[in-house]
Scaffold this active site. Sequence first.
Site, PDB file in Angstrom:
ATOM      1  N   GLY A 207       0.779  -1.238   0.000  1.00  0.00           N
ATOM      2  CA  GLY A 207       0.000   0.000   0.000  1.00  0.00           C
ATOM      3  C   GLY A 207       0.803   1.275   0.000  1.00  0.00           C
ATOM      4  O   GLY A 207       0.293   2.304   0.461  1.00  0.00           O
ATOM      5  N   THR A 209       1.878   3.159  -2.660  1.00  0.00           N
ATOM      6  CA  THR A 209       1.278   4.112  -3.602  1.00  0.00           C
ATOM      7  C   THR A 209      -0.104   4.540  -3.126  1.00  0.00           C
ATOM      8  O   THR A 209      -0.478   5.716  -3.252  1.00  0.00           O
ATOM      9  CB  THR A 209       1.190   3.470  -4.993  1.00  0.00           C
ATOM     10  OG1 THR A 209       2.484   3.006  -5.386  1.00  0.00           O
ATOM     11  CG2 THR A 209       0.696   4.477  -6.013  1.00  0.00           C
ATOM     12  N   GLU A 425       0.590 -36.890   1.881  1.00  0.00           N
ATOM     13  CA  GLU A 425      -0.028 -35.770   2.591  1.00  0.00           C
ATOM     14  C   GLU A 425      -0.454 -36.179   3.999  1.00  0.00           C
ATOM     15  O   GLU A 425      -0.360 -35.372   4.937  1.00  0.00           O
ATOM     16  CB  GLU A 425      -1.243 -35.243   1.799  1.00  0.00           C
ATOM     17  CG  GLU A 425      -0.912 -34.714   0.407  1.00  0.00           C
ATOM     18  CD  GLU A 425       0.087 -33.582   0.448  1.00  0.00           C
ATOM     19  OE1 GLU A 425       0.124 -32.830   1.443  1.00  0.00           O
ATOM     20  OE2 GLU A 425       0.862 -33.433  -0.532  1.00  0.00           O
ATOM     21  N   HIS A 428       2.494 -35.761   6.306  1.00  0.00           N
ATOM     22  CA  HIS A 428       2.677 -34.377   6.748  1.00  0.00           C
ATOM     23  C   HIS A 428       1.731 -34.046   7.903  1.00  0.00           C
ATOM     24  O   HIS A 428       2.137 -33.500   8.935  1.00  0.00           O
ATOM     25  CB  HIS A 428       2.404 -33.408   5.586  1.00  0.00           C
ATOM     26  CG  HIS A 428       3.501 -33.332   4.568  1.00  0.00           C
ATOM     27  ND1 HIS A 428       4.800 -33.031   4.899  1.00  0.00           N
ATOM     28  CD2 HIS A 428       3.489 -33.498   3.225  1.00  0.00           C
ATOM     29  CE1 HIS A 428       5.535 -33.018   3.797  1.00  0.00           C
ATOM     30  NE2 HIS A 428       4.764 -33.311   2.769  1.00  0.00           N
TER      31      HIS A 428
END
Length: 606
Positions: A207, A209, A425, A428
């Site tokens: 943010g 600009t 998976e 994990h």
Amino acid sequence: MSSRWFKNGLVYLLIIVAVGALFFNVLSPSESLTTVPLNEVAQEAKKGNIKEIVDSGGELTVTLASGEEVRSRKDRTSDITEVLRNLGVTEDQLSNISLEFREPSEFGNWIGILTSLLPAILFGGLLFFMMRQAQSGNNQALSFGKSRARLSSGDTPTVTFADVAGVEEAKEELREVVEFLKEPEKFIALGARIPKGVLMVGPPGCGKTLMARAVAGEANVPFFSISGSEFVEMFVGVGASRVRDLFGQAKRNSPCIVFVDELDAVGRHRGAGLGGSHDEREQTLNQILVEMDGFDTDTNVIVIAATNRPDILDPALLRPGRFDRRVVLDRPDMRGRRAILDIHVRGKPLAEGVDLDVVAKQTPGFSGADIENLVNEAAILAARRSKKAVDMEEMQEAIERVIAGPERKSRLISDEERNIIAHHEAGHVLVMKMLPNCDPVHKVSIVSRGMALGYTMPLPEDDRYLMARSKFEDELAGLLGGRAAEELIFNDVTTGAANDLERATGLARKMVTEYGMSERLGPLTFGRKEELVFLGREIGEQRNYSEEVAQAIDEEIRRLISEAHEKARSILTQHKDTLIRLAKKLIEVESLEGEELEAVLSGVPA
């Protein structure tokens, strides 16, 4: 703009009329007739070869007996009958000729006048047009060194501080600038000097600009905006000329704000360019330095610049008197993300079940631009599904699209590969579930997204700014849980863990060489990164340690990875039944999250 088009249109119209008159003059049938003297007309009348004579005020159109037409002229005031009699034509011969008199047309007279003036009109129009073109080209040449900054008067601000969220400290810093521009007397009375330059620093999309536009809207003063790359051209000296012109305009319109976006395009370290000290970019930078330090004390001009590479800026830009205040706009925390969501959901109908607090919690590390993109993606998904409001389902889908990419259900995956992906998976998830320092798993899926065949999404409970060694060690085990599951179930490994291994190795190397988390090597950092300032990229690492230390670093990295792998394999071996149950459920439903995921992990029937 309209005046220029009007003037050019007049020139084009004049040329069209002139060309049309030329064609009318050339292609007119009357212009193609042969002109003969009156005595020849009389000779033909005596021979009886004339059928008709039409008198149009001095213009005679003579039709011969053969049908051919010729042209002749006489005095406008004389009678054609008397003229022919005077030339020896008898009454009997005249009686065989049809004589007709027509009043000359005013339109025809004007056409004749235009036709006679046609060359002068055409030449004058072309000359005028060429002069205008030359004048326009001259103006462009003279304006080549003029500033290309866009001027906004600030009378109708479209962005204010109310449209900026998640960066409250930065707003407070810039609110002082706005207050000084509105009431400079209050500061001058106390002898305070407002910073002449404000440098906004932060990652892309945070943010910078937008904040500059908000400052312009709040201050309600003239606002000059330009990009750093717009100063530099291939011609030497043009950038410096544009800088002089920009600051000259700013002084004439003070109090005002000058905003330079992407300052690093022109503000890099001097002496690093390919052209040495005569490089065009460096001349432009030198002019900026002179202009910023040459402001009069009573000139209320404030320069705001934005960059995401403050490390490569020239030190002369950052000294007091130039950009002497630095405002950091970092990625927002959870409260900041919640406030940004409130701004971007304006004008978008939300269903009752949408909980923006949950969305803010699920988006750690998102910048303001990422959150805007997330809300827009959710709105697009809702429109695609012909819904009247954005539901939580679209929000969740949008988060996953931003993080991992769109779903690729069209990708054909065999049952054997789906089984491997599911166990990968599940490995994990199970390792991250059992280790206390890993973030809770929010969702796991074997649906392909982007380049990933499956994905596991952890959800941090809070924003973290400090990371402990124990957390890094547990994260390493979580990253290696997929590979450990493949080894345990299939007694083989696949390429599916390539990204996991890359991330784990990179994290272990940082623990050893940057964070000083190796007991063997102690609290030291190793290696110094070299960077080519002109390109702004790292080109390598300079080794400031011996070969023996390099070998020790490699051994420590290998130790960390090995210990994490053994930890993951031990957990999966101990909870193999849960691993298999979770993988089977993933093959069945493809995605698990929330309570359903917890039920499978705890063994409770879903």
